[in-house]
Design a protein around this motif. Structure first.
Motif, mmCIF file in Angstrom:
data_model
loop_
_atom_site.group_PDB
_atom_site.id
_atom_site.type_symbol
_atom_site.label_atom_id
_atom_site.label_comp_id
_atom_site.label_asym_id
_atom_site.label_seq_id
_atom_site.Cartn_x
_atom_site.Cartn_y
_atom_site.Cartn_z
ATOM 1 N N VAL A 60 0.840 -1.203 0.000
ATOM 2 C CA VAL A 60 0.000 0.000 0.000
ATOM 3 C C VAL A 60 0.875 1.252 0.000
ATOM 4 O O VAL A 60 0.618 2.220 -0.743
ATOM 5 C CB VAL A 60 -0.948 0.005 1.218
ATOM 6 N N GLU A 61 1.906 1.252 0.827
ATOM 7 C CA GLU A 61 2.825 2.392 0.842
ATOM 8 C C GLU A 61 3.475 2.598 -0.516
ATOM 9 O O GLU A 61 3.686 3.740 -0.959
ATOM 10 C CB GLU A 61 3.893 2.181 1.917
ATOM 11 N N LEU A 62 3.825 1.493 -1.176
ATOM 12 C CA LEU A 62 4.443 1.587 -2.501
ATOM 13 C C LEU A 62 3.540 2.345 -3.465
ATOM 14 O O LEU A 62 3.960 3.315 -4.110
ATOM 15 C CB LEU A 62 4.733 0.179 -3.031
ATOM 16 N N PHE A 63 2.281 1.906 -3.578
ATOM 17 C CA PHE A 63 1.382 2.528 -4.557
ATOM 18 C C PHE A 63 1.014 3.954 -4.151
ATOM 19 O O PHE A 63 0.892 4.834 -5.009
ATOM 20 C CB PHE A 63 0.128 1.674 -4.727
ATOM 21 N N ALA A 64 0.836 4.187 -2.851
ATOM 22 C CA ALA A 64 0.492 5.537 -2.411
ATOM 23 C C ALA A 64 1.649 6.500 -2.667
ATOM 24 O O ALA A 64 1.443 7.624 -3.165
ATOM 25 C CB ALA A 64 0.134 5.517 -0.922
ATOM 26 N N ARG A 65 2.859 6.058 -2.335
ATOM 27 C CA ARG A 65 4.025 6.925 -2.521
ATOM 28 C C ARG A 65 4.308 7.163 -4.004
ATOM 29 O O ARG A 65 4.569 8.287 -4.436
ATOM 30 C CB ARG A 65 5.237 6.312 -1.819
ATOM 31 N N ALA A 66 4.258 6.088 -4.778
ATOM 32 C CA ALA A 66 4.548 6.219 -6.205
ATOM 33 C C ALA A 66 3.477 7.054 -6.902
ATOM 34 O O ALA A 66 3.789 7.924 -7.732
ATOM 35 C CB ALA A 66 4.633 4.832 -6.843
ATOM 36 N N GLY A 67 2.206 6.800 -6.566
ATOM 37 C CA GLY A 67 1.135 7.559 -7.207
ATOM 38 C C GLY A 67 1.223 9.045 -6.910
ATOM 39 O O GLY A 67 1.067 9.881 -7.810
ATOM 40 N N ALA A 68 1.501 9.368 -5.644
ATOM 41 C CA ALA A 68 1.611 10.783 -5.283
ATOM 42 C C ALA A 68 2.796 11.440 -5.974
ATOM 43 O O ALA A 68 2.694 12.577 -6.457
ATOM 44 C CB ALA A 68 1.734 10.918 -3.768
ATOM 45 N N ALA A 69 3.924 10.721 -6.018
ATOM 46 C CA ALA A 69 5.115 11.305 -6.631
ATOM 47 C C ALA A 69 4.908 11.568 -8.118
ATOM 48 O O ALA A 69 5.304 12.616 -8.637
ATOM 49 C CB ALA A 69 6.313 10.379 -6.418
ATOM 50 N N ILE A 70 4.264 10.624 -8.799
ATOM 51 C CA ILE A 70 4.084 10.766 -10.248
ATOM 52 C C ILE A 70 3.007 11.794 -10.577
ATOM 53 O O ILE A 70 3.225 12.708 -11.377
ATOM 54 C CB ILE A 70 3.730 9.397 -10.870
ATOM 55 N N ILE A 71 1.839 11.644 -9.944
ATOM 56 C CA ILE A 71 0.706 12.498 -10.301
ATOM 57 C C ILE A 71 0.882 13.914 -9.738
ATOM 58 O O ILE A 71 0.804 14.909 -10.472
ATOM 59 C CB ILE A 71 -0.608 11.881 -9.799
ATOM 60 N N LEU A 72 1.124 13.993 -8.414
ATOM 61 C CA LEU A 72 1.267 15.320 -7.810
ATOM 62 C C LEU A 72 2.569 15.986 -8.232
ATOM 63 O O LEU A 72 2.630 17.215 -8.355
ATOM 64 C CB LEU A 72 1.202 15.200 -6.283
ATOM 65 N N GLY A 73 3.634 15.171 -8.433
ATOM 66 C CA GLY A 73 4.897 15.755 -8.887
ATOM 67 C C GLY A 73 4.767 16.407 -10.243
ATOM 68 O O GLY A 73 5.380 17.455 -10.508
ATOM 69 N N ALA A 74 3.960 15.805 -11.121
ATOM 70 C CA ALA A 74 3.779 16.374 -12.462
ATOM 71 C C ALA A 74 2.961 17.652 -12.441
ATOM 72 O O ALA A 74 3.139 18.533 -13.297
ATOM 73 C CB ALA A 74 3.112 15.337 -13.372
ATOM 74 N N THR A 75 2.066 17.781 -11.469
ATOM 75 C CA THR A 75 1.181 18.957 -11.430
ATOM 76 C C THR A 75 1.642 20.033 -10.456
ATOM 77 O O THR A 75 1.402 21.220 -10.689
ATOM 78 C CB THR A 75 -0.243 18.521 -11.041
ATOM 79 N N MET A 76 2.327 19.618 -9.359
ATOM 80 C CA MET A 76 2.701 20.569 -8.313
ATOM 81 C C MET A 76 4.206 20.718 -8.134
ATOM 82 O O MET A 76 4.654 21.499 -7.301
ATOM 83 C CB MET A 76 2.077 20.135 -6.977
ATOM 84 N N GLY A 77 4.980 19.950 -8.876
ATOM 85 C CA GLY A 77 6.432 20.051 -8.756
ATOM 86 C C GLY A 77 6.948 19.425 -7.474
ATOM 87 O O GLY A 77 6.462 18.385 -7.015
ATOM 88 N N PHE A 78 7.936 20.069 -6.839
ATOM 89 C CA PHE A 78 8.586 19.512 -5.660
ATOM 90 C C PHE A 78 7.611 19.311 -4.502
ATOM 91 O O PHE A 78 7.687 18.318 -3.782
ATOM 92 C CB PHE A 78 9.730 20.430 -5.222
ATOM 93 N N VAL A 79 6.696 20.237 -4.299
ATOM 94 C CA VAL A 79 5.729 20.111 -3.213
ATOM 95 C C VAL A 79 4.870 18.866 -3.396
ATOM 96 O O VAL A 79 4.557 18.152 -2.428
ATOM 97 C CB VAL A 79 4.842 21.366 -3.123
ATOM 98 N N GLY A 80 4.500 18.562 -4.625
ATOM 99 C CA GLY A 80 3.728 17.363 -4.886
ATOM 100 C C GLY A 80 4.495 16.097 -4.539
ATOM 101 O O GLY A 80 3.945 15.156 -3.960
ATOM 102 N N VAL A 81 5.793 16.062 -4.866
ATOM 103 C CA VAL A 81 6.627 14.914 -4.505
ATOM 104 C C VAL A 81 6.743 14.803 -2.988
ATOM 105 O O VAL A 81 6.724 13.702 -2.431
ATOM 106 C CB VAL A 81 8.024 15.041 -5.147
#
Length: 501
Positions: free
Chosen positions: A393-414
């Protein structure tokens, strides 16, 4: 000193066992601090980013080794709680053999994978050479890390959390000295920092072995103890492999975060590295509670005391919540000055990004504290499935947030990837422990015997050591676990027996 965790007030026993672990984790993080400060100040921000780019890859394999050895210590703690000296030694021998095999595999195979793996992670070209050097040297010294973690784990399994602290302090002080010497005097660059860590850990392993041989009879192995059975190996692998894979699964999520960071440039990598060093100190303090709870639960499970497990875990959750709130406030208020220790006063962009990550993590520590305690309790009970599932669960939550939020919010999203992973895991662990908590209420407690004169172990007021300081001359009830009771605990839950103390 070997100590039983099956007597005394649960919260006090857990806290006294946790404190040396916390100090040890602080010391360990401080020497990571020292590495980062020396590398950042003497070699520059680019070298600091190169070391930071290796973190997720190293955690993938070395984190697996750490989880594996921690799992090997759970049967040792259970056998010690059941007062089975032969089983304790046999467990240590089994864990040592499996640790040795794993060390050989890591040392031979991992260095060849370093550069291709870093390229696959899209490490910036200007960081690739230094990152490869640091990774290869670290993997070549995997055996030292493996056995230091294993020896520390089995010593803690018999209730002694202070002796591993002493050897960890020795390793950390030696590491700081060697890092400065390797970089400032010998000019070995980032490779010198990795070499210093390997050498310091190897020295601590030798010192730890000598201490066990001379001072800890419970862990002193005999020739017959090395004749481990297939059942011994399978039991240790049943607990060790899931904990190792759990660490690796979490690391895969961290690798996804690393890829997202690498696409944002060197400043983002440097900011995440500096913030992770500060954040790692706070996380390590909370993680100490997890290890203490797992050893406490394992010993009391072996001793047939489900009542103590229930009380102790609930009290540990409250202690973790209080600690999480305090650590979060410290990170939010002091994050900026701590980050500037690594990058100096000129890298304002890096400092701003790092501070934003610390604020995001700091306000989420309550979830992390509950996660650590409940996961440690389940592991101490021998549950290898739920903790592994939460790792996924941590894997998918961390990876999903990094990819999706990182693409839209930059460093803060990661930066939001870690809190999302903690919340997702906690949502599974809490209900799982509640079910285990209810099952413990139905389990029988160990039979009690009456002794006319019984020595009472009293926790000393100064250093928390367990010492026999009084002899009670009236009948005292003490738990005496039997093999029949142990079988009942594992196979045949019954209605809870009420005992009048």
């Amino acid at each position: 000193m070997a100590t039983s965790l099956t007597t005394g007030r649960p919260w006090r026993v857990i806290l006294l066992f946790t404190v040396p672990l916390m100090i040890g984790n602080v010391v360990q993080q401080l020497y990571h601090f020292a590495d980062t400060v020396v590398v950042g100040r003497l070699l520059g921000v680019e070298a600091l980013a190169a070391v930071g780019a290796t973190g997720s890859l190293l955690f993938l394999l070395l984190g697996f080794a750490w989880g594996l050895t921690s799992g090997f210590a759970i049967p040792t703690a259970t056998a010690y709680g059941a007062r089975d000296a032969d089983a304790v030694r046999r467990s240590v021998a089994t864990g040592a053999i499996l640790s040795g095999v794993t060390s050989v595999l890591l040392t031979i195979g991992a260095p060849f994978l370093s550069r291709p793996a870093l390229i696959a992670l899209q490490t910036p070209p200007e960081l690739l050479d230094d990152a490869t050097t640091f990774t290869v040297i670290s993997f070549l010294g995997a055996g030292a890390l493996m056995f230091f973690n294993f020896l520390s784990a089995v010593i803690r399994a018999i209730g002694d959390s202070r002796t591993p602290l002493v050897f960890l302090i020795i390793a950390c002080v030696l590491n700081v000295v060697l890092v400065i010497a390797a970089i400032a005097w010998l000019g070995l660059g980032v490779g010198g920092a990795a070499l210093a860590t390997v050498v310091s850990q190897a020295v601590s392993v030798l010192l730890c072995l000598a201490y066990v041989r001379r001072r800890i009879p419970a862990l002193r192995l005999r020739r017959d103890d090395w004749r481990v059975t297939r059942a011994d190996v399978l039991e240790h692998l049943r607990l060790g492999l899931p904990m190792g894979f759990q660490a690796s699964i979490i690391a895969i999520g961290a690798l996804t975060v690393q890829v997202a960071l690498n696409t944002l440039g060197s400043d983002a990598v440097a900011a995440y590295t500096a913030a992770s060093r500060v954040d790692g100190l706070a996380v390590a303090l909370l993680q100490s509670m997890s290890l203490a709870v797992s050893m406490y639960v394992a010993q009391n499970y072996g001793a047939g005391r489900p009542d103590r497990i229930r009380r102790g875990v609930v009290q540990a959750i409250w202690m973790a919540i209080i600690g999480a709130v305090a650590l979060g406030l410290l990170l939010v208020t002091l994050g900026g000055p701590l980050v500037r220790l690594f990058v100096g006063d000129s890298a304002d962009v890096v400092v701003h990004m790092a501070v934003s990550m610390l604020i995001i993590n700091g306000v989420s520590y309550t979830f992390l504290g509950v996660l650590f305690v409940t996961r440690g309790a389940l592991q101490g009970l021998g549950d290898a499935i739920i903790p592994t599932v939460t790792g996924v669960v941590e894997l998918f939550a961390r990876a999903g947030a990094a990819i999706i939020l990182g693409a839209t919010m930059g460093f803060v999203g990661v930066a939001w990837s870690n809190p999302f992973a903690w919340i997702g895991a906690a949502l599974i662990l809490v209900p799982a422990y509640i079910r285990a908590h209810k099952r413990l209420a139905t389990m029988p407690m160990a039979p009690m015997t009456i002794t006319p004169t019984t020595p009472i172990a009293v926790i000393g007021p100064v250093d928390g050591s367990m010492n026999v300081e009084a002899v009670v001359t009236q009948p005292v009830r003490l738990p005496q676990p039997s093999s029949r009771m142990q079988r009942a605990l594992r196979r045949r839950p019954t209605r809870r027996r009420v005992r009048k103390d």
